[in-house]
Design a protein around this motif. Structure first.
Motif, PDB file in Angstrom:
ATOM      1  N   SER A 158     106.465 -43.911 -16.363  1.00 54.27           N
ATOM      2  CA  SER A 158     105.481 -44.050 -15.289  1.00 54.27           C
ATOM      3  C   SER A 158     104.996 -45.491 -15.184  1.00 54.27           C
ATOM      4  O   SER A 158     105.220 -46.295 -16.094  1.00 54.27           O
ATOM      5  N   GLY A 193      87.826 -46.587 -12.862  1.00 53.72           N
ATOM      6  CA  GLY A 193      88.380 -45.408 -13.529  1.00 53.72           C
ATOM      7  C   GLY A 193      87.878 -45.300 -14.963  1.00 53.72           C
ATOM      8  O   GLY A 193      88.168 -46.170 -15.783  1.00 53.72           O
ATOM      9  N   GLY A 195      88.808 -43.184 -17.179  1.00 56.61           N
ATOM     10  CA  GLY A 195      89.757 -42.300 -17.861  1.00 56.61           C
ATOM     11  C   GLY A 195      90.103 -42.906 -19.214  1.00 56.61           C
ATOM     12  O   GLY A 195      89.342 -43.716 -19.765  1.00 56.61           O
ATOM     13  N   GLY A 283      94.940 -44.059 -13.043  1.00 54.68           N
ATOM     14  CA  GLY A 283      96.032 -43.128 -13.288  1.00 54.68           C
ATOM     15  C   GLY A 283      97.386 -43.809 -13.152  1.00 54.68           C
ATOM     16  O   GLY A 283      97.479 -44.996 -12.818  1.00 54.68           O
ATOM     17  N   ARG A 284      98.440 -43.051 -13.446  1.00 55.35           N
ATOM     18  CA  ARG A 284      99.797 -43.578 -13.397  1.00 55.35           C
ATOM     19  C   ARG A 284     100.660 -42.656 -12.542  1.00 55.35           C
ATOM     20  O   ARG A 284     100.342 -41.492 -12.357  1.00 55.35           O
ATOM     21  N   ARG A 285     101.753 -43.203 -12.000  1.00 52.28           N
ATOM     22  CA  ARG A 285     102.667 -42.385 -11.182  1.00 52.28           C
ATOM     23  C   ARG A 285     104.078 -42.525 -11.760  1.00 52.28           C
ATOM     24  O   ARG A 285     104.381 -43.527 -12.414  1.00 52.28           O
ATOM     25  N   ASP A 324     106.830 -38.751 -18.942  1.00 56.40           N
ATOM     26  CA  ASP A 324     105.791 -38.999 -17.946  1.00 56.40           C
ATOM     27  C   ASP A 324     106.231 -38.646 -16.527  1.00 56.40           C
ATOM     28  O   ASP A 324     105.388 -38.375 -15.668  1.00 56.40           O
TER      29      ASP A 324
END
Ligand code: FAD
Ligand code: NAD
Length: 479
Positions: A158, A193, A195, A283-285, A324
């Motif tokens: 990711s 973020g 997170g 976040g990650r993609r 991922d």
């Protein structure tokens, strides 16, 4: 080099490199394609195995977390032990050089493991074509080789998500990789973020002296964690100076004379803060751009996640995907376990991944760790539970270590006593959680842990006492 293999793995992160080594151990002629190069230091530009985890993720972040925690402890913890130091200073260049050395040591270690296991390492971008062939492309997009294999494992991992109105310039608006590479401590750091990345990297730079403001879109803090633990964490982070603002929707950032002006709305009010650098950690993609040719038969959803079944099989025969880039948590150990399971399935065995027993750890101080379900998730499902908790402050070891913050909370099924989740916040809980992962994997009850001898004095006594507390019979607290 041979162009035909039993298995081709695309991606040499913890999903891909572990799958490749396991395939080789099982006697399969295996190639692993990866495009990653070393990002910094004297090895810059050289191929570098290990993926996000070793190059720009788990390992460099933990190196900086450790350096910054040592510095913080020197100033804030050592005096309680009677140790005092004048003029403590952090040499950021040296801290970064140490991190680079750890990264090159470990990434080089994967190259050696590949050699020792006879995994063929191929540098370049892999693209899956028809009929189980893979094109390998160089940086300019030219096909330099075409390889074929009986089975293909996709492990592309990711990349960070970019906010449309705040593109990375990799100087003042950076992703996690940029935040790992600051060459000086930013005076004012904005993080978007709250997170896992926001909290870990926010902690690093906060400990080294940055004024850190974390803007989080959601109204609740750390929703993936048990909310009891999240409340303790939020209080601790606030005491450490992390300014976490919830329900904060960032609109944009403009570069002005006084720095970056970040505008955001919170409870309907417009606000602005000035910072020197911004880390976007929203976040990650999946890194699936350019991976799948249209006729290769592998489907990805509209967010780029490769579609797989519970065995990690894609819709195309003999093509698997792990890590991922497929459903489930984006964690290194989850990727690796899927990689091992797929290798074993390819070799005719029965690979197994227990998705109910994937541990999570957030490497802040105090650390946060859990396995299984949270109390709020179980309540939503209407499952009847009983809980027991125990504070580290009531253990002799935590007090002797000057680390009395935090607790262990255990959740068991009200009828069967089977463990459903264990949640911890405190020193070294990243290590303590292992016992509970094993207990859950063995389908233990809280009584099983309560009847197991734990050494004295250790932090693990808090786990033991939390198990006793489920049955209201903890010894060192009033039940
Ligand atoms: P990756 O590690 O992303 O590896 C994929 C590899 O494939 C990369 O090298 C990529 O360049 C390569 N690749 C992609 N597409 C192609 C292609 N078409 N051709 C050739 N090569 C390709 N997780 C934890 O469990 N614990 C932690 O403490 C932790 N800390 C983290 C800290 C940070 C700052 C970040 C960003 C992540 C962290 N993670 C952590 C998450 C962890 O890094 C990932 O979950 C893990 O690396 C995923 O492994 P993977 O093998 O699926 O993918
Ligand atoms: P994350 O999903 O953990 O957190 C992103 C946060 O950003 C969320 O709280 C989300 O609500 C918030 N957010 C999203 N859009 C926003 C916006 N526009 N404005 C303000 N807030 C916004 O993602 P991450 O921190 O980027 O980390 C990515 C993944 O990497 C993690 O989910 C985890 O799987 C992995 N990781 C793991 C570890 C670890 O295991 N210790 C460490 C780092 C990263």
């Amino acid at each position: 080099m041979a162009s035909s293999f039993d298995v081709i793995v695309i991606g040499a992160g913890p999903g891909g490199y572990v799958a490749a080594i396991r395939c080789a151990q099982l006697g399969l002629n295996t190639a692993c394609i990866d495009r990653q190069t070393q990002q910094r230091g004297d090895q810059k530009g050289r191929p570098s195995l290990g993926g996000t985890c070793l190059n720009v993720g788990c390992i460099p972040s933990k190196a900086l977390l450790d350096s910054s925690e040592q510095y913080h402890n020197l100033i804030h913890q050592f005096p309680a032990h009677g140790i005092s130091v004048d003029n403590a200073a952090m040499d950021v260049a040296k801290m970064q050089a140490r991190k680079e050395q750890i990264v090159s040591g470990l990434t080089g270690g994967i190259a050696q493991l590949f050699k020792a296991n006879k995994v063929t390492s191929v540098h370049g971008h892999g693209r899956v074509m028809q009929d189980n062939t893979v094109d390998v492309l160089d940086d300019s997009g030219q096909v330099i080789q075409t390889l074929s294999a009986r089975e293909i494992i996709l492990a592309p991992g990711s990349v960070p998500i970019e906010l449309p109105d705040m593109p990375f310039d990799h100087e003042v608006i950076v992703d996690s990789t940029g935040a790992l590479n600051f060459d000086q401590v930013p005076k004012r750091l904005g993080i978007i973020g709250a997170g896992v990345i926001g909290l870990e990297l926010g902690s690093v730079w906060n400990r080294l002296g940055s004024e850190v403001v974390v803007l989080e879109a959601l109204d609740d803090f750390l929703m993936i964690a048990d909310q009891h633990i999240a409340r303790v964490a939020k209080r601790q982070f606030a005491q450490q100076g992390l300014d976490i603002r919830l329900g904060a929707m960032v609109k944009k950032a403009d570069l002005g004379a006084g720095g970056l002006r970040m505008s955001y709305t919170q409870k309907g009010k417009r606000n602005t803060i000035e910072v020197d650098r911004i880390v976007v950690a929203v976040g990650r993609r999946p890194a699936t751009d350019g991976l799948l040719s249209p006729d290769c038969g592998v489907a990805a959803d509209d967010r780029g996640f490769i579609e797989v079944d519970d065995q990690c099989k894609t819709g195309a025969p003999h093509i698997w995907a792990v890590g991922d880039a497929v459903r489930g948590p984006m964690l290194a150990h989850k990727s690796s376990e899927e990689g091992v399971a797929v290798a074993e399935r390819i070799a005719g065995g029965t690979g197994h991944v227990d998705f109910n027993c994937v541990p999570w750890v957030i490497y802040t101080s105090p650390e946060i760790a859990w396995v299984g379900q949270t109390e709020q998730a179980l309540q939503q499902q209407g499952i009847e539970i009983k809980t027991g908790s125990f504070p580290f402050a009531a253990t002799g070891r935590a007090r002797a270590m000057e680390q009395p913050i935090g607790l262990v909370k255990m959740i068991a099924d009200a009828q069967t006593d089977r463990l459903l989740g264990v949640h911890m916040i405190g020193a070294h809980v990243s290590e303590l959680i292992g016992e509970c992962v094993l207990a859950m994997a063995y389908q233990s009850s809280s009584e099983d842990i309560a009847r197991t001898i734990h050494a004295h004095p250790t932090l693990s006594e808090a786990t033991h006492e939390a198990a006793l507390a489920v049955d209201k019979r903890a010894i060192h607290k009033v039940n």
